[in-house]
Write an enzyme that holds these catalytic residues in place. Structure first.
Site, PDB file in Angstrom:
ATOM      1  N   GLU A 133       8.606   9.917  -8.816  1.00  0.00           N
ATOM      2  CA  GLU A 133       9.417  10.177  -7.881  1.00  0.00           C
ATOM      3  C   GLU A 133      10.361   9.303  -7.385  1.00  0.00           C
ATOM      4  O   GLU A 133      11.405   9.306  -6.726  1.00  0.00           O
ATOM      5  CB  GLU A 133       8.540  10.713  -6.652  1.00  0.00           C
ATOM      6  CG  GLU A 133       7.856  12.012  -7.056  1.00  0.00           C
ATOM      7  CD  GLU A 133       6.676  12.456  -5.806  1.00  0.00           C
ATOM      8  OE1 GLU A 133       6.493  11.571  -5.009  1.00  0.00           O
ATOM      9  OE2 GLU A 133       6.176  13.372  -5.976  1.00  0.00           O
ATOM     10  N   ARG A 159       0.787  -1.093  -0.187  1.00  0.00           N
ATOM     11  CA  ARG A 159      -0.065   0.187  -0.077  1.00  0.00           C
ATOM     12  C   ARG A 159       1.011   1.175  -0.118  1.00  0.00           C
ATOM     13  O   ARG A 159       1.881   1.335   0.803  1.00  0.00           O
ATOM     14  CB  ARG A 159      -0.768   0.003   1.346  1.00  0.00           C
ATOM     15  CG  ARG A 159      -1.967  -1.134   1.117  1.00  0.00           C
ATOM     16  CD  ARG A 159      -3.200  -1.005   2.165  1.00  0.00           C
ATOM     17  NE  ARG A 159      -3.800  -2.363   2.295  1.00  0.00           N
ATOM     18  CZ  ARG A 159      -4.643  -2.823   1.386  1.00  0.00           C
ATOM     19  NH1 ARG A 159      -4.968  -1.841   0.373  1.00  0.00           N
ATOM     20  NH2 ARG A 159      -5.133  -3.906   1.421  1.00  0.00           N
ATOM     21  N   HIS A 185       7.076   1.071 -10.879  1.00  0.00           N
ATOM     22  CA  HIS A 185       6.165   0.661 -10.113  1.00  0.00           C
ATOM     23  C   HIS A 185       4.728   1.055 -10.795  1.00  0.00           C
ATOM     24  O   HIS A 185       4.865   2.130 -11.519  1.00  0.00           O
ATOM     25  CB  HIS A 185       6.160   1.494  -8.564  1.00  0.00           C
ATOM     26  CG  HIS A 185       6.212   2.684  -8.833  1.00  0.00           C
ATOM     27  ND1 HIS A 185       7.333   3.596  -8.818  1.00  0.00           N
ATOM     28  CD2 HIS A 185       5.197   3.887  -8.310  1.00  0.00           C
ATOM     29  CE1 HIS A 185       7.505   4.766  -8.934  1.00  0.00           C
ATOM     30  NE2 HIS A 185       6.033   5.304  -8.832  1.00  0.00           N
TER      31      HIS A 185
HETATM   32  P1  5GP Z   1       5.609   8.159  -8.429  1.00  0.00           P
HETATM   33  O1  5GP Z   1       5.482   9.412  -8.236  1.00  0.00           O
HETATM   34  O2  5GP Z   1       7.209   7.790  -8.408  1.00  0.00           O
HETATM   35  O3  5GP Z   1       5.012   7.375  -9.440  1.00  0.00           O
HETATM   36  O4  5GP Z   1       4.990   7.397  -6.895  1.00  0.00           O
HETATM   37  C1  5GP Z   1       5.781   7.087  -5.725  1.00  0.00           C
HETATM   38  C2  5GP Z   1       4.958   6.711  -4.831  1.00  0.00           C
HETATM   39  O5  5GP Z   1       5.698   6.207  -3.644  1.00  0.00           O
HETATM   40  C3  5GP Z   1       4.093   7.984  -4.153  1.00  0.00           C
HETATM   41  O6  5GP Z   1       2.667   7.556  -4.274  1.00  0.00           O
HETATM   42  C4  5GP Z   1       4.450   8.001  -2.618  1.00  0.00           C
HETATM   43  O7  5GP Z   1       3.526   8.191  -1.738  1.00  0.00           O
HETATM   44  C5  5GP Z   1       4.807   6.399  -2.558  1.00  0.00           C
HETATM   45  N1  5GP Z   1       6.170   6.302  -1.398  1.00  0.00           N
HETATM   46  C6  5GP Z   1       7.093   7.148  -1.113  1.00  0.00           C
HETATM   47  N2  5GP Z   1       7.624   6.740  -0.203  1.00  0.00           N
HETATM   48  C7  5GP Z   1       7.262   5.649   0.207  1.00  0.00           C
HETATM   49  C8  5GP Z   1       7.526   4.653   1.123  1.00  0.00           C
HETATM   50  O8  5GP Z   1       8.481   4.710   1.800  1.00  0.00           O
HETATM   51  N3  5GP Z   1       6.324   3.621   1.439  1.00  0.00           N
HETATM   52  C9  5GP Z   1       5.329   3.476   0.623  1.00  0.00           C
HETATM   53  N4  5GP Z   1       4.180   2.346   0.837  1.00  0.00           N
HETATM   54  N5  5GP Z   1       5.301   4.331  -0.421  1.00  0.00           N
HETATM   55  C10 5GP Z   1       6.044   5.365  -0.598  1.00  0.00           C
END
Ligand code: 5GP
Length: 116
Positions: free
Chosen positions: A94, A28, A99
């Site tokens: 980010e 999650r 993912h």
């Molecule tokens: P992106 O912007 O790279 O597509 O999404 C990264 C996602 O990773 C974000 O929705 C953020 O909330 C999630 N995220 C960042 N750090 C952590 C963490 O330590 N644990 C979890 N479960 N999610 C994380």
């Protein structure tokens, strides 16, 4: 460089893991944007979708299939949901460990924000 997702997959930091097999792990999101917000990630560290190779086709297919199975488990399959993969800066990525976001449990609205 090791990402936070690698540490979650390795069990070095806690993650709310909902699924795991030999290719992918799903957990999650720590800052959920919907009632269901799960991240489906490869167990091996692939930085972005640009870095997938021919050898990763089974893995990429598994990510999609697992997303659909988790959606069913979460009870959101019939109402529907959204799958998102952000890539690099313009995609809003980010965390540089590939993912797929599975978002559901509410209406998602427009697919993307108009240009700011
Ligand atoms: P992106 O912007 O790279 O597509 O999404 C990264 C996602 O990773 C974000 O929705 C953020 O909330 C999630 N995220 C960042 N750090 C952590 C963490 O330590 N644990 C979890 N479960 N999610 C994380």
């Amino acid at each position: 460089m090791t990402t936070i997702f690698e540490k979650i997959i390795a069990g070095e930091i806690p993650g709310d893991i909902v699924y795991r097999d030999e290719l992918v792990t799903a957990f999650r999101d720590i800052q959920p944007l919907a009632p269901t917000h799960v991240l489906i990630v490869p167990n091996k560290p692939i930085p972005t979708v640009n870095d997938l190779t021919d050898a990763d086709e089974a893995l990429a297919g598994r990510m999609l299939h697992v997303a659909a199975r988790i959606a069913a488990q979460e009870g959101i399959a019939e109402d529907g949901y959204r799958l998102i993969i952000n890539c690099n800066r313009n995609g809003g990525q980010e965390v540089y460990h590939l993912h797929m976001h599975l978002l559901g449990g509410r209406r998602m609205g427009r697919m993307v924000m108009p240009p700011q």
